[in-house]
Write an enzyme that holds these catalytic residues in place. Sequence first.
Site, PDB file in Angstrom:
ATOM      1  N   ASP A  95       0.757  -1.313  -0.083  1.00 14.00           N
ATOM      2  CA  ASP A  95       0.059   0.103  -0.139  1.00 14.00           C
ATOM      3  C   ASP A  95       0.855   1.248   0.140  1.00 14.00           C
ATOM      4  O   ASP A  95       0.416   2.484   0.281  1.00 14.00           O
ATOM      5  CB  ASP A  95      -0.945   0.009   1.149  1.00 14.00           C
ATOM      6  CG  ASP A  95      -0.215  -0.324   2.671  1.00 14.00           C
ATOM      7  OD1 ASP A  95       1.111  -0.082   2.553  1.00 14.00           O
ATOM      8  OD2 ASP A  95      -0.924  -0.112   3.558  1.00 14.00           O
ATOM      9  N   GLY A  96       2.317   1.159   0.021  1.00 15.50           N
ATOM     10  CA  GLY A  96       3.119   2.214  -0.159  1.00 15.50           C
ATOM     11  C   GLY A  96       3.596   2.607   1.034  1.00 15.50           C
ATOM     12  O   GLY A  96       4.573   3.544   1.145  1.00 15.50           O
ATOM     13  N   GLU A  97       3.177   2.163   2.114  1.00 11.46           N
ATOM     14  CA  GLU A  97       3.957   2.325   3.417  1.00 11.46           C
ATOM     15  C   GLU A  97       5.249   1.977   3.506  1.00 11.46           C
ATOM     16  O   GLU A  97       5.758   0.891   3.213  1.00 11.46           O
ATOM     17  CB  GLU A  97       3.124   1.813   4.605  1.00 11.46           C
ATOM     18  CG  GLU A  97       1.629   2.467   5.012  1.00 11.46           C
ATOM     19  CD  GLU A  97       0.870   1.704   6.124  1.00 11.46           C
ATOM     20  OE1 GLU A  97       1.470   0.822   6.524  1.00 11.46           O
ATOM     21  OE2 GLU A  97      -0.075   2.294   6.511  1.00 11.46           O
ATOM     22  N   ASP A 152      21.530  35.622  -4.061  1.00  9.78           N
ATOM     23  CA  ASP A 152      20.193  36.444  -3.358  1.00  9.78           C
ATOM     24  C   ASP A 152      20.752  36.747  -1.988  1.00  9.78           C
ATOM     25  O   ASP A 152      21.906  36.490  -1.607  1.00  9.78           O
ATOM     26  CB  ASP A 152      19.262  35.494  -3.350  1.00  9.78           C
ATOM     27  CG  ASP A 152      19.348  34.023  -2.607  1.00  9.78           C
ATOM     28  OD1 ASP A 152      20.267  34.021  -1.608  1.00  9.78           O
ATOM     29  OD2 ASP A 152      18.671  33.057  -2.920  1.00  9.78           O
ATOM     30  N   LYS A 204      17.259  39.146  -5.992  1.00  8.77           N
ATOM     31  CA  LYS A 204      16.444  38.307  -6.478  1.00  8.77           C
ATOM     32  C   LYS A 204      14.959  38.420  -6.056  1.00  8.77           C
ATOM     33  O   LYS A 204      14.898  38.590  -5.044  1.00  8.77           O
ATOM     34  CB  LYS A 204      17.092  36.877  -6.212  1.00  8.77           C
ATOM     35  CG  LYS A 204      16.256  35.719  -6.485  1.00  8.77           C
ATOM     36  CD  LYS A 204      16.881  34.596  -6.384  1.00  8.77           C
ATOM     37  CE  LYS A 204      16.150  33.710  -5.301  1.00  8.77           C
ATOM     38  NZ  LYS A 204      16.826  32.335  -4.838  1.00  8.77           N
ATOM     39  N   ASP A 207      26.136  29.273  -3.371  1.00 10.83           N
ATOM     40  CA  ASP A 207      24.850  29.175  -2.870  1.00 10.83           C
ATOM     41  C   ASP A 207      24.719  27.889  -1.868  1.00 10.83           C
ATOM     42  O   ASP A 207      25.559  26.985  -2.160  1.00 10.83           O
ATOM     43  CB  ASP A 207      23.426  29.087  -3.739  1.00 10.83           C
ATOM     44  CG  ASP A 207      22.296  29.619  -3.436  1.00 10.83           C
ATOM     45  OD1 ASP A 207      22.125  29.891  -2.192  1.00 10.83           O
ATOM     46  OD2 ASP A 207      21.605  29.764  -4.316  1.00 10.83           O
ATOM     47  N   THR A 259      16.285  23.756  -8.815  1.00 10.05           N
ATOM     48  CA  THR A 259      16.016  23.855 -10.676  1.00 10.05           C
ATOM     49  C   THR A 259      17.237  24.474 -11.434  1.00 10.05           C
ATOM     50  O   THR A 259      17.379  24.487 -12.484  1.00 10.05           O
ATOM     51  CB  THR A 259      14.689  24.873 -10.779  1.00 10.05           C
ATOM     52  OG1 THR A 259      15.023  26.025 -10.346  1.00 10.05           O
ATOM     53  CG2 THR A 259      13.540  24.257  -9.754  1.00 10.05           C
ATOM     54  N   THR A 299      18.072  29.990  -9.868  1.00 10.48           N
ATOM     55  CA  THR A 299      18.827  31.129  -9.256  1.00 10.48           C
ATOM     56  C   THR A 299      19.956  31.333  -9.867  1.00 10.48           C
ATOM     57  O   THR A 299      20.461  32.565 -10.092  1.00 10.48           O
ATOM     58  CB  THR A 299      18.693  30.807  -7.832  1.00 10.48           C
ATOM     59  OG1 THR A 299      17.532  30.596  -7.028  1.00 10.48           O
ATOM     60  CG2 THR A 299      19.647  32.044  -7.143  1.00 10.48           C
TER      61      THR A 299
END
Length: 312
Positions: free
Chosen positions: A36-38, A168, A191, A217, A222, A225
Amino acid sequence: MNPTLVAGSANPALASAIAAALGVGVTACTRERFPDGETHVSVDGNVRGRDVYVVQPTAPPADSHLVELLLLADACRRAGATRITAVVPYFGYARQDRRRGAGEPVSARVVADLLGTVSIDRLVAVDPHSRSLEAMFAGSAEAVTAVPVLAAALRPHLHGPAVLVAPDLGAVKLAEGYAAILGLPVAVVRKTRLSGETVRAEEVVGDVRGLTPVVVDDMITTGGTVAAAARVLVDAGAAPGLVIAATHGVLIGRAPQILGELSPRALVVTDTVAVDLGTRLPVEVVSVAPLLADTIDHLHRDRALGDLVVYR
Ligand code: R5P
């Protein structure tokens, strides 16, 4: 008695490297997913009466890695561990350390509280996004830094005049940490984050004209930045040949492509997050295993962490 290492499934290679540096083994565990994914875990080695360190970055998929960490810690406590330290090299959810709008939770606080519910006594994180983690976690929290190891890896790539760039405002203290080691000036990009995937770099504050920009950073997710910073750096007259360093190379989705398109002279990250980049991106990965082994050794012997910790 030696420290006892338990490894989650998020970064077994890092856990093994830490164990090797400490000269100990990794305690046997079983992990499986029920139909069940647990998540189901079992700590099979003996942890009774031991000082246990559970190594598990809460990297993507953050939620399942977090649950696994909680279950491993609970299993260790129930099996009689004397003291449990969560070694979370990359601490997910740290960016959600305050509400940015009405109706939002403070997710970093929720995660910190969850760690307390399974009797985790101490928390170790590498360059966490938010230092307020320390205030959120009820036990003792140590933020150790990978900046010295990353700065050493950057040196061979710095040939002429260069400038450290915080992409940033949140990265300024980090950039100052690099600056103290590398003896370079610091510039900052203003930013604005428009969404989880989109940022807009407004301008560079500080002089970058003719200098090789070294963008530093805490994490690259992604790549948005860094890419936005690269654009304003060109506009501000920085020299070509971008150098990039980040503690956590989370690098999801198109990040390798976005970074590749910047044709960086060098891109350096650590192994806090296990990412298989294949050959898509020329990235240099430096290990935080010696840093974390040292940290565990100091904590186990109840010694002060000294320079391993960052007070920014
Ligand atoms: C944000 O404040 C962080 O320090 C990083 O700048 C950011 O999380 C990087 O994310 P991305 O690569 O998705 O822009």
